[in-house]
Design an enzyme around this catalytic site. Structure first.
Site, PDB file in Angstrom:
ATOM      1  N   GLU A 299      -5.784   7.539   3.031  1.00  0.00           N
ATOM      2  CA  GLU A 299      -5.687   8.451   4.161  1.00  0.00           C
ATOM      3  C   GLU A 299      -5.254   7.650   5.386  1.00  0.00           C
ATOM      4  O   GLU A 299      -5.304   6.413   5.369  1.00  0.00           O
ATOM      5  CB  GLU A 299      -7.030   9.148   4.400  1.00  0.00           C
ATOM      6  CG  GLU A 299      -7.458  10.032   3.220  1.00  0.00           C
ATOM      7  CD  GLU A 299      -8.728  10.813   3.490  1.00  0.00           C
ATOM      8  OE1 GLU A 299      -9.285  10.700   4.605  1.00  0.00           O
ATOM      9  OE2 GLU A 299      -9.167  11.543   2.576  1.00  0.00           O
TER      10      GLU A 299
ATOM     11  N   ALA B 190      -8.077   5.518   6.150  1.00  0.00           N
ATOM     12  CA  ALA B 190      -8.837   4.992   5.008  1.00  0.00           C
ATOM     13  C   ALA B 190      -7.859   4.534   3.933  1.00  0.00           C
ATOM     14  O   ALA B 190      -7.519   5.295   3.027  1.00  0.00           O
ATOM     15  CB  ALA B 190      -9.775   6.061   4.451  1.00  0.00           C
ATOM     16  N   GLY B 191      -7.407   3.285   4.072  1.00  0.00           N
ATOM     17  CA  GLY B 191      -6.493   2.735   3.082  1.00  0.00           C
ATOM     18  C   GLY B 191      -7.226   1.850   2.101  1.00  0.00           C
ATOM     19  O   GLY B 191      -7.519   2.232   0.979  1.00  0.00           O
TER      20      GLY B 191
ATOM     21  N   THR C  59       3.272   8.199  -2.968  1.00  0.00           N
ATOM     22  CA  THR C  59       4.515   8.005  -3.714  1.00  0.00           C
ATOM     23  C   THR C  59       4.817   9.277  -4.499  1.00  0.00           C
ATOM     24  O   THR C  59       3.934   9.826  -5.153  1.00  0.00           O
ATOM     25  CB  THR C  59       4.378   6.818  -4.684  1.00  0.00           C
ATOM     26  OG1 THR C  59       4.078   5.641  -3.931  1.00  0.00           O
ATOM     27  CG2 THR C  59       5.657   6.591  -5.468  1.00  0.00           C
TER      28      THR C  59
ATOM     29  N   GLU D 138      -0.990  -0.802  -3.626  1.00  0.00           N
ATOM     30  CA  GLU D 138      -1.948  -1.082  -4.711  1.00  0.00           C
ATOM     31  C   GLU D 138      -2.956  -2.152  -4.297  1.00  0.00           C
ATOM     32  O   GLU D 138      -3.395  -2.976  -5.105  1.00  0.00           O
ATOM     33  CB  GLU D 138      -1.220  -1.508  -5.999  1.00  0.00           C
ATOM     34  CG  GLU D 138      -0.449  -0.397  -6.672  1.00  0.00           C
ATOM     35  CD  GLU D 138      -1.347   0.687  -7.251  1.00  0.00           C
ATOM     36  OE1 GLU D 138      -2.567   0.480  -7.331  1.00  0.00           O
ATOM     37  OE2 GLU D 138      -0.828   1.754  -7.609  1.00  0.00           O
TER      38      GLU D 138
END
Length: 388
Positions: free
Chosen positions: A129, A132-133, A160, A363
């Site tokens: 978010e 909030a990564g 993605t 990632e």
């Protein structure tokens, strides 16, 4: 072309040859224009689904390829060597299917998996978010139960395939508890679900990235994966596999850059000889080769641990860290080898360098990978004292 490798079965060898031929003949000729025009290659993913690539690491019962991760990652490498957007997209799609494969009911699997693994339905993964990564437990998107539906509200950033996918694996908060997060499969045509304008990125421009907006999106209870509160567990369970996927694509990208650099160094002449014959340049190429090979070895080591059912979380973080850092260095060196030509868009190495940068970020940033590795070392060595 990527280096030849020893594979565990003849079937795997044939598969890799099929993918390599497809990448060389079908994908490579299209990649530069698609990236330049920011065109999302939806037909490519359908084709990959038809030949069985999208479901390679999953069981054959539901249309998967039943291949070990060691083989699957080398397939991703072949894709990444010619078109990183497709390699990344294939890895993201597999991650989008992971929750259903591992936590779905038999009925859910029968209903959705065949089309997902066969490429008819392309997936996206909604975890991060805007605020909030790297800390998914801080997410604010909510899913409130209302009768037989959950009502989802919030925003999911850096998605993605955002606006291009057919389904979204979404993590949303179902309770105020910090870990009170649940997982949902949301169809793209759900009312109230929209994609914001695509991000304008420096690389991977053929892969659409957008923030997904949820405004009173109703999702039937049967589209929840696992129990309420299982969402963070589902998200974290798939991250290590996803990190290996990105590591493999980064290795392919680096290998592609190395191949271009070697080919140029063999043709370009200065002072009456090929530039590859100059020791200074040959040493640069040697270091590039060493970087690619070491990243490949680490990534396949992690894959073999996973295939044997052994812990591989630390190894996945090491693989992601090493492969993406090395890809950044190798692609930068490839630009240097080509000199002024490397800085132009007439040659693909400048694009490879731009694409490598983001692989150190998504990632889980490489700083997060270092945290994971460091904490695992601390845990493994708790209570031990080394005497000099």
């Amino acid at each position: 072309m990527t280096a030849s490798r020893v594979l565990p079965t003849d079937e795997a060898t044939d598969l890799l040859k099929l993918v390599r031929d497809l990448a060389t003949n079908e994908l490579a000729p299209r990649s530069a224009e698609a990236e330049a025009t920011e065109t999302f290659p939806r037909d490519v993913f359908r084709m990959l689904g038809e030949v069985g690539v999208l479901g390679l690491p999953y069981d054959e019962e539901y249309g998967g390829g039943g291949q070990p991760y060691e083989v699957y990652l080398q397939v991703l490498e072949e894709l990444g060597a010619v078109w990183s957007s497709v390699g990344v997209g294939t890895s993201v799609h597999a991650l989008s299917c992971f929750g259903l494969v591992k936590f779905g009911t038999d009925e859910q699997k029968k209903q959705w998996l065949p089309d997902m693994l066969g490429g008819q339905l392309l997936g996206a993964y909604c975890l991060s978010e805007p605020h909030a990564g790297s800390d998914p437990a801080a997410m604010r998107a909510t899913a409130k139960l209302d009768g037989d539906d959950y009502v989802l509200n919030g925003a999911k950033a850096w998605t993605t395939h955002g606006g291009q996918a057919d389904f979204y694996k979404v993590m949303a908060r179902t309770s105020d508890d910090r870990n009170g997060i649940s997982c949902f499969l949301v169809p793209a045509d759900a009312e109230g679900l929209t994609a914001d304008n695509p991000e304008k990125k420096m690389g991977l421009t053929g892969s659409t990235t957008a923030t997904m907006l949820f405004s009173d999106v109703r999702v039937p209870v049967e589209r929840r994966l696992g129990a309420e509160g299982d969402g963070l567990k589902i998200a974290l369970a798939g991250l290590d596999s996803g990190r290996l996927g990105i590591a493999a694509v980064a290795i392919g990208l680096a290998q592609g850059a190395l191949d271009k650099a070697v080919a140029y160094a063999q043709e370009r002449q200065t002072f009456g000889q090929r530039i590859i014959d100059h020791q200074g340049l040959a040493f640069v190429l040697a270091d590039m080769e060493a970087a690619v090979q070491s990243a490949r070895a680490m990534t396949l080591h992690a894959a073999r641990l996973k295939d044997r059912g052994l812990p591989f979380s630390r190894e996945a973080s090491i693989a992601k860290l090493v492969a993406t850092d090395n890809a950044m260095k190798v692609t930068t060196d490839a630009v240097q080898v080509l000199g002024g030509y490397g800085y132009t868009k007439d040659f693909p190495v400048e694009r490879y360098m731009r694409e490598a940068k983001v692989m150190q970020i998504f990632e889980g940033t490489n700083q997060i990978q270092r945290m994971v590795i460091g904490r695992s070392l601390d845990k493994d060595n708790a209570g031990t004292i080394t005497h000099g």
